[in-house]
Enzyme design. Structure first.
Site, PDB file in Angstrom:
ATOM      1  N   ASP A 156       0.840  -1.204   0.000  1.00 38.31           N
ATOM      2  CA  ASP A 156       0.000   0.000   0.000  1.00 38.31           C
ATOM      3  C   ASP A 156       0.878   1.258   0.000  1.00 38.31           C
ATOM      4  O   ASP A 156       0.364   2.379  -0.047  1.00 38.31           O
ATOM      5  CB  ASP A 156      -1.020  -0.009   1.145  1.00 38.31           C
ATOM      6  CG  ASP A 156      -0.389  -0.116   2.513  1.00 38.31           C
ATOM      7  OD1 ASP A 156       0.851  -0.210   2.606  1.00 38.31           O
ATOM      8  OD2 ASP A 156      -1.146  -0.097   3.516  1.00 38.31           O
ATOM      9  N   SER A 157       2.213   1.051  -0.012  1.00 37.78           N
ATOM     10  CA  SER A 157       3.126   2.176  -0.257  1.00 37.78           C
ATOM     11  C   SER A 157       2.830   2.809  -1.614  1.00 37.78           C
ATOM     12  O   SER A 157       3.282   3.913  -1.900  1.00 37.78           O
ATOM     13  CB  SER A 157       4.585   1.708  -0.204  1.00 37.78           C
ATOM     14  OG  SER A 157       4.785   0.572  -1.028  1.00 37.78           O
ATOM     15  N   ASP A 193      -1.143  -6.133   0.167  1.00 43.10           N
ATOM     16  CA  ASP A 193      -1.555  -5.482   1.423  1.00 43.10           C
ATOM     17  C   ASP A 193      -3.057  -5.275   1.507  1.00 43.10           C
ATOM     18  O   ASP A 193      -3.666  -4.721   0.575  1.00 43.10           O
ATOM     19  CB  ASP A 193      -0.935  -4.069   1.489  1.00 43.10           C
ATOM     20  CG  ASP A 193       0.390  -4.032   2.210  1.00 43.10           C
ATOM     21  OD1 ASP A 193       0.587  -4.821   3.149  1.00 43.10           O
ATOM     22  OD2 ASP A 193       1.239  -3.196   1.827  1.00 43.10           O
ATOM     23  N   LYS A 253      -1.131  -9.454   3.284  1.00 39.77           N
ATOM     24  CA  LYS A 253      -0.327  -8.825   4.351  1.00 39.77           C
ATOM     25  C   LYS A 253      -1.198  -7.869   5.162  1.00 39.77           C
ATOM     26  O   LYS A 253      -1.960  -7.082   4.587  1.00 39.77           O
ATOM     27  CB  LYS A 253       0.888  -8.091   3.769  1.00 39.77           C
ATOM     28  CG  LYS A 253       1.797  -7.529   4.875  1.00 39.77           C
ATOM     29  CD  LYS A 253       3.194  -7.200   4.380  1.00 39.77           C
ATOM     30  CE  LYS A 253       3.356  -5.854   3.736  1.00 39.77           C
ATOM     31  NZ  LYS A 253       2.967  -4.687   4.584  1.00 39.77           N
ATOM     32  N   GLU A 285      -1.192  -5.403   8.980  1.00 42.54           N
ATOM     33  CA  GLU A 285      -0.305  -4.744   9.948  1.00 42.54           C
ATOM     34  C   GLU A 285      -0.874  -4.830  11.354  1.00 42.54           C
ATOM     35  O   GLU A 285      -2.066  -4.575  11.547  1.00 42.54           O
ATOM     36  CB  GLU A 285      -0.136  -3.264   9.564  1.00 42.54           C
ATOM     37  CG  GLU A 285       0.504  -3.053   8.213  1.00 42.54           C
ATOM     38  CD  GLU A 285       0.766  -1.577   7.912  1.00 42.54           C
ATOM     39  OE1 GLU A 285       0.523  -0.703   8.773  1.00 42.54           O
ATOM     40  OE2 GLU A 285       1.231  -1.299   6.787  1.00 42.54           O
ATOM     41  N   GLU A 330       9.621  -4.084  10.187  1.00 40.61           N
ATOM     42  CA  GLU A 330      10.087  -2.817   9.602  1.00 40.61           C
ATOM     43  C   GLU A 330      10.663  -1.908  10.682  1.00 40.61           C
ATOM     44  O   GLU A 330      10.026  -1.651  11.708  1.00 40.61           O
ATOM     45  CB  GLU A 330       8.917  -2.103   8.890  1.00 40.61           C
ATOM     46  CG  GLU A 330       9.346  -0.756   8.302  1.00 40.61           C
ATOM     47  CD  GLU A 330       8.354  -0.154   7.321  1.00 40.61           C
ATOM     48  OE1 GLU A 330       7.326  -0.794   7.018  1.00 40.61           O
ATOM     49  OE2 GLU A 330       8.612   0.970   6.860  1.00 40.61           O
TER      50      GLU A 330
HETATM   51  O1  KIV Z   1       3.641  -1.141   1.578  1.00 42.81           O
HETATM   52  C1  KIV Z   1       4.842  -1.419   1.598  1.00 42.81           C
HETATM   53  O2  KIV Z   1       5.616  -1.094   0.684  1.00 42.81           O
HETATM   54  C2  KIV Z   1       5.361  -2.145   2.749  1.00 42.81           C
HETATM   55  C3  KIV Z   1       6.853  -2.318   2.833  1.00 42.81           C
HETATM   56  C4  KIV Z   1       7.488  -1.083   3.329  1.00 42.81           C
HETATM   57  C5  KIV Z   1       7.236  -3.503   3.667  1.00 42.81           C
HETATM   58  O3  KIV Z   1       4.626  -2.549   3.597  1.00 42.81           O
END
Ligand code: KIV
Length: 266
Positions: A43-44, A82, A110, A112, A179
């Site tokens: 989600d970056s 994510d 994924k 969090e 992280e």
């Molecule tokens: O969304 C993302 O890019 C991440 C990485 C920083 C691990 O969660």
């Protein structure tokens, strides 16, 4: 094709593996060519693709769109995707949103957090959906942390992070991401759990490494994080190409030359 079994074998054998974030088809093809082991549709993308200042505005539809773009061309990597901010607050939302990402082509979802995710992790595992739990600096909680800060410093915080990691693995998590945590703590977590652990800013002792693709190609807006290395302009990338940068990253993680001490936190 990389699977969870491949990553479990890598952990057992001590073979370090790679992960890069990726958001579109052409880059996925190039990563496949460089034999990057896993791709994270992170989600970056909210920051590096959409131009937001956090990951919070990203939607499930955004994640499904980018996951599908990658799945269409991927023939090598395990795809992690994510679940974005507030899309897994209730079990039923989490299950239905995970289904969207899995049907778009993700292999692993994924999420969090820490031990509060245990029920969700077990529910998804029982429904045929492996999870990767992201601990430490979890960007979806930036407003709780009051900024992007190193996590797990001090005995109490370190003990909590280790306990969270053990709890989610006991609940059925297939992978962990750590992280921005002290390297010693990342090493302790990696040794304590049976599943592969992927680190970013977590030192050299995790089983795998992940970087945001734009960062490792030198495309950084603002301050360059300490854990980033620019593989595009690295003199060992003699072709000066993006594919060369991916291949050099793959080789450097495998042979243990990345990350080095200057990339980690204590
Ligand atoms: O969304 C993302 O890019 C991440 C990485 C920083 C691990 O969660």
């Amino acid at each position: 094709m990389t699977t969870l079994s491949t990553l479990n074998k890598f952990k057992k054998d001590g073979t370090k593996f790679t992960c890069l974030t990726c958001y579109d088809s052409m880059f996925a093809r190039m990563m496949n060519k460089a034999e990057i082991d896993t791709i994270l549709v992170g989600d970056s993308l909210g920051m590096v693709v959409q131009g937001h200042d956090s990951t919070l505005p990203v939607t499930v539809d955004d994640m499904a769109y980018h996951t599908a773009n990658i799945a269409r061309s991927n023939n090598h990597a395990l795809i992690l995707s994510d679940l974005p901010f507030m899309s897994y607050v209730t079990l039923s939302e989490a299950v239905s949103n995970s289904r969207k990402l899995m049907q778009a082509g993700a292999h692993v979802i994924k999420i969090e957090g820490g031990s509060e995710l245990c029920e969700l992790v077990t529910t998804l595992a029982q429904a045929g959906t492996p999870t990767c739990v992201h601990l430490g600096l979890t960007p979806q909680s930036v407003n709780v942390f009051g900024g992007y800060k190193i996590q797990g410093r001090g005995d109490e915080a370190a003990d909590k992070l280790l306990a969270d990691a053990e709890a989610v693995v006991a609940a059925g998590a297939a992978l962990l991401v750590l992280e921005c945590v002290p390297a010693e703590l990342a090493k302790a977590v990696t040794q304590a759990v049976a599943v592969p652990v992927i680190g970013i800013g977590a030192g050299a002792d995790t089983d795998g490494q992940v970087l945001v693709m734009h960062d490792m190609l030198g495309m950084v807006h603002g301050r360059v994080p300490r854990f980033v290395h620019d593989f595009l302009t690295d003199e060992r990338n003699s072709a000066h190409s993006i594919e060369g940068a991916f291949a050099l990253y793959q080789q450097s993680v495998r042979d243990g030359s990345f990350p080095q001490e200057q990339h980690q936190f204590s």
